[in-house]
Design a protein around this motif. Structure first.
Motif, mmCIF file in Angstrom:
data_model
loop_
_atom_site.group_PDB
_atom_site.id
_atom_site.type_symbol
_atom_site.label_atom_id
_atom_site.label_comp_id
_atom_site.label_asym_id
_atom_site.label_seq_id
_atom_site.Cartn_x
_atom_site.Cartn_y
_atom_site.Cartn_z
ATOM 1 N N GLY A 102 0.823 -1.206 0.000
ATOM 2 C CA GLY A 102 0.000 0.000 0.000
ATOM 3 C C GLY A 102 0.854 1.251 0.000
ATOM 4 O O GLY A 102 2.051 1.231 0.355
ATOM 5 N N ALA A 103 0.213 2.355 -0.418
ATOM 6 C CA ALA A 103 0.899 3.645 -0.399
ATOM 7 C C ALA A 103 1.261 4.018 1.033
ATOM 8 O O ALA A 103 2.244 4.721 1.283
ATOM 9 N N LYS A 104 0.480 3.512 1.974
ATOM 10 C CA LYS A 104 0.748 3.827 3.378
ATOM 11 C C LYS A 104 2.154 3.361 3.761
ATOM 12 O O LYS A 104 2.902 4.090 4.397
ATOM 13 N N SER A 177 -6.481 16.054 -2.838
ATOM 14 C CA SER A 177 -6.184 15.862 -1.427
ATOM 15 C C SER A 177 -7.256 15.104 -0.669
ATOM 16 O O SER A 177 -8.442 15.175 -0.969
ATOM 17 N N ASN A 178 -6.776 14.377 0.299
ATOM 18 C CA ASN A 178 -7.611 13.783 1.325
ATOM 19 C C ASN A 178 -7.288 14.586 2.579
ATOM 20 O O ASN A 178 -6.121 14.647 2.953
ATOM 21 N N PRO A 179 -8.231 15.248 3.236
ATOM 22 C CA PRO A 179 -9.676 15.062 3.180
ATOM 23 C C PRO A 179 -10.450 16.130 2.418
ATOM 24 O O PRO A 179 -11.676 16.028 2.350
ATOM 25 N N SER A 206 5.188 13.765 -2.482
ATOM 26 C CA SER A 206 3.991 14.143 -3.220
ATOM 27 C C SER A 206 3.092 12.910 -3.316
ATOM 28 O O SER A 206 3.383 11.967 -4.048
ATOM 29 N N ASP A 207 2.016 12.938 -2.545
ATOM 30 C CA ASP A 207 1.116 11.785 -2.465
ATOM 31 C C ASP A 207 0.042 11.940 -3.549
ATOM 32 O O ASP A 207 -0.829 12.799 -3.458
ATOM 33 N N GLU A 208 0.142 11.094 -4.569
ATOM 34 C CA GLU A 208 -0.727 11.257 -5.746
ATOM 35 C C GLU A 208 -1.686 10.075 -5.900
ATOM 36 O O GLU A 208 -2.100 9.727 -7.006
ATOM 37 N N ILE A 209 -2.064 9.486 -4.763
ATOM 38 C CA ILE A 209 -2.898 8.279 -4.783
ATOM 39 C C ILE A 209 -4.270 8.531 -5.419
ATOM 40 O O ILE A 209 -4.896 7.612 -5.928
ATOM 41 N N TYR A 210 -4.728 9.790 -5.405
ATOM 42 C CA TYR A 210 -6.037 10.094 -6.017
ATOM 43 C C TYR A 210 -5.912 10.629 -7.442
ATOM 44 O O TYR A 210 -6.857 11.232 -7.964
ATOM 45 N N GLU A 211 -4.752 10.419 -8.054
ATOM 46 C CA GLU A 211 -4.504 10.904 -9.413
ATOM 47 C C GLU A 211 -5.681 10.677 -10.368
ATOM 48 O O GLU A 211 -6.044 11.569 -11.140
ATOM 49 N N VAL A 238 -2.428 1.359 -6.352
ATOM 50 C CA VAL A 238 -3.591 0.912 -7.118
ATOM 51 C C VAL A 238 -4.888 0.922 -6.305
ATOM 52 O O VAL A 238 -5.955 0.666 -6.837
ATOM 53 N N SER A 239 -4.802 1.241 -5.008
ATOM 54 C CA SER A 239 -5.979 1.155 -4.134
ATOM 55 C C SER A 239 -7.171 1.934 -4.659
ATOM 56 O O SER A 239 -8.277 1.412 -4.744
ATOM 57 N N LYS A 240 -6.957 3.208 -4.983
ATOM 58 C CA LYS A 240 -8.088 4.086 -5.303
ATOM 59 C C LYS A 240 -8.448 4.022 -6.787
ATOM 60 O O LYS A 240 -9.604 3.840 -7.137
ATOM 61 N N GLY A 241 -7.462 4.177 -7.638
ATOM 62 C CA GLY A 241 -7.722 4.288 -9.072
ATOM 63 C C GLY A 241 -8.263 3.009 -9.694
ATOM 64 O O GLY A 241 -8.950 3.049 -10.714
ATOM 65 N N TRP A 247 -5.951 -5.260 -1.816
ATOM 66 C CA TRP A 247 -4.838 -6.000 -2.411
ATOM 67 C C TRP A 247 -3.503 -5.557 -1.818
ATOM 68 O O TRP A 247 -2.524 -6.282 -1.877
ATOM 69 N N ARG A 248 -3.478 -4.346 -1.293
ATOM 70 C CA ARG A 248 -2.323 -3.759 -0.630
ATOM 71 C C ARG A 248 -1.094 -3.633 -1.543
ATOM 72 O O ARG A 248 -0.045 -4.248 -1.288
ATOM 73 N N VAL A 249 -1.251 -2.854 -2.570
ATOM 74 C CA VAL A 249 -0.095 -2.542 -3.418
ATOM 75 C C VAL A 249 -0.010 -1.032 -3.634
ATOM 76 O O VAL A 249 -0.951 -0.406 -4.133
HETATM 77 N N1 PMP Z 1 -2.526 8.554 0.923
HETATM 78 C C1 PMP Z 1 -3.760 9.043 1.039
HETATM 79 C C2 PMP Z 1 -3.963 10.514 0.838
HETATM 80 C C3 PMP Z 1 -4.836 8.201 1.336
HETATM 81 O O1 PMP Z 1 -6.062 8.688 1.444
HETATM 82 C C4 PMP Z 1 -4.589 6.838 1.541
HETATM 83 C C5 PMP Z 1 -5.721 5.950 1.970
HETATM 84 N N2 PMP Z 1 -6.045 5.073 1.103
HETATM 85 C C6 PMP Z 1 -3.282 6.356 1.380
HETATM 86 C C7 PMP Z 1 -2.272 7.239 1.090
HETATM 87 C C8 PMP Z 1 -2.930 4.901 1.561
HETATM 88 O O2 PMP Z 1 -3.412 4.110 0.538
HETATM 89 P P1 PMP Z 1 -3.094 2.567 0.440
HETATM 90 O O3 PMP Z 1 -4.391 1.856 0.473
HETATM 91 O O4 PMP Z 1 -2.408 2.380 -0.881
HETATM 92 O O5 PMP Z 1 -2.199 2.214 1.584
#
Ligand code: PMP
Ligand code: GLU
Length: 401
Positions: A102-104, A177-179, A206-211, A238-241, A247-249
């Motif tokens: 995961g991105a985390k 951005s989240n939130p 630069s957290d681009e998970i919501y690209e 790959v979590s969001k897109g 799957w945790r990648v």
């Molecule tokens: N960054 C942001 C801004 C998020 O909202 C999240 C939550 N999904 C993550 C990272 C972590 O995502 P992942 O499921 O890939 O660990």
């Protein structure tokens, strides 16, 4: 709860993830038969596309079930490097990529690799819940920079300039951005990059998970600017897109020396990410078929429009209009120190609890994101559920006098 022995200082420094905690509470209530609408956790309600699931099944059939290399399979790292090149115009070699759980984990790898006790990290508020806590875990110092609803919750170059000290090591932010769902434009990113570029010791996460969940068009990355060359670490996954949260990648691209540190850390901590999930992620990233992603984006936009309409129908709530991701982060402080006759709502946590118990809607209190005048609604759920949730929320809030 059983007896608790001495807890490490490290764990004493951090709190429980409130996004995951609220999701847990709403799951527990649902298991007891309470009709909860969950607007707490941020995960697409869409299913992982079948061609991706098929790739995972093939991986199992073909015995891709052994340890993977610590930084991830070569093919996946190459596919990620290609994705950066063709989708974002960014040049990273495959060996600058690390695949994580995961991105985390990718974010934790970078922070734990770069931050020593007392190092300062600039964190615009509101921030994603785990940034602050991972920084605490690393013994770093969070330097929070407050932004306002009137400014679309975006940090200005001037605010960044004022927050920088000798000890500043990192700047971390997400766009979309989240939130708050804010999306920085290319010009806004350039202006921020120019300020950071003046201080050569400062790196950027630069957290681009919501690209892929962006309602105003092309995704822009702060890594594109020459002035910050070799100083930006891009996080994605790959979590969001691709609707693949379980799957945790996730992955990151970084200057080689940072990549090497992250591989060293990950090698002692978790090893390579799940081999099966990596094969699924490879299919997700390299497939030409991004119609699914586009369809999801359009659905989120319609839901965004709906939720903004429903929010504006409730007196006392102020919000920006999110341009990406799937959250709204309105200011609800108008409702503090009010009561429905028997419950007093003093703050954001009380309000979240009140909505859970009275309206059966789960939301996350704003203090989890550094701003206790707000709550976060995730609209990664159906339009029907959003409408019903807001009927209930409106009814419950109107009782507060
Ligand atoms: N960054 C942001 C801004 C998020 O909202 C999240 C939550 N999904 C993550 C990272 C972590 O995502 P992942 O499921 O890939 O660990
Ligand atoms: N990122 C999502 C959220 O903000 C998932 C939960 C989490 O990992 O914190 O709700």
């Amino acid at each position: 709860m059983g007896k608790v022995e001495k807890v490490s200082d490290r764990l004493n420094r951090i709190s429980v993830s409130q996004t995951l905690e609220m999701a847990k509470r709403s799951r527990e209530l649902r298991e007891k038969g309470v009709d909860i609408i969950d607007l707490s956790i941020g995960q697409p309600d869409f299913k992982t596309p079948s061609h991706i699931k098929e790739a995972a099944k093939r991986a199992i059939e073909n015995d891709v079930t052994f340890y993977s290399p610590v930084p991830g399979f070569k093919e996946l790292r190459q596919a990620v490097a290609n994705k950066f090149k063709y989708e974002n115009g960014l040049n990273f070699e495959a060996n600058q990529i690390v695949i994580s759980n995961g991105a985390k984990q990718a974010i934790a790898n970078v922070i734990l690799s770069l931050i020593s006790a007392g190092d300062e990290i600039l964190v615009p508020v509101p921030y994603w819940v785990s940034y602050g806590e991972i920084i605490n875990l690393a013994d770093g110092k969070n330097v929070f920079i407050k932004t306002d609803v009137e400014d679309d919750y975006k940090v200005s170059p001037q605010q960044i300039r004022e927050a920088i000290t000798e000890k500043t090591r990192l700047f971390i932010f997400s766009s979309p951005s989240n939130p708050a769902g804010s999306v920085y434009s290319r010009d806004e990113l350039r202006a921020i990059a120019e300020v950071l570029a003046e201080h050569e010791k400062i790196y950027v996460i630069s957290d681009e998970i919501y690209e892929h969940i962006n309602f105003i068009g092309k995704h822009e990355s702060i890594a594109q600017f020459e002035c910050l060359k070799d100083r930006v670490i891009v996080i994605n996954g790959v979590s969001k897109g691709y609707a693949m949260t379980g799957w945790r990648v996730g992955y990151m691209a970084a200057p080689q020396w940072v990549t090497d540190l992250c591989i060293k850390l990950q090698g002692q901590y978790t090893s390579g990410a799940s081999s099966i999930s990596q094969m699924a992620a490879l299919e997700a990233i390299s497939s030409e078929d991004n119609i699914y992603t586009l369809g999801m984006n359009a659905a989120f936009k319609r839901r965004r429009d709906l939720i903004i309409e429903l929010i504006s129908d409730i007196k006392g709530i102020r919000t920006n209009i999110p341009q990406g991701a799937f959250y709204v982060f309105p200011d609800i402080s108008e409702f503090f120190n009010k009561s429905n006759g028997y419950i007093m709502v003093k703050n954001d946590s009380d309000l979240a609890l009140y909505l859970l118990n009275e309206a059966h809607v789960a939301v996350v209190p704003g203090n989890a994101f550094g701003d206790p005048s707000c709550v976060r609604f995730s609209y990664a759920t159906s339009r029907e559920k959003i409408s019903l949730a807001f009927e209930r929320i409106k009814f419950a809030l109107e009782k507060l006098k």
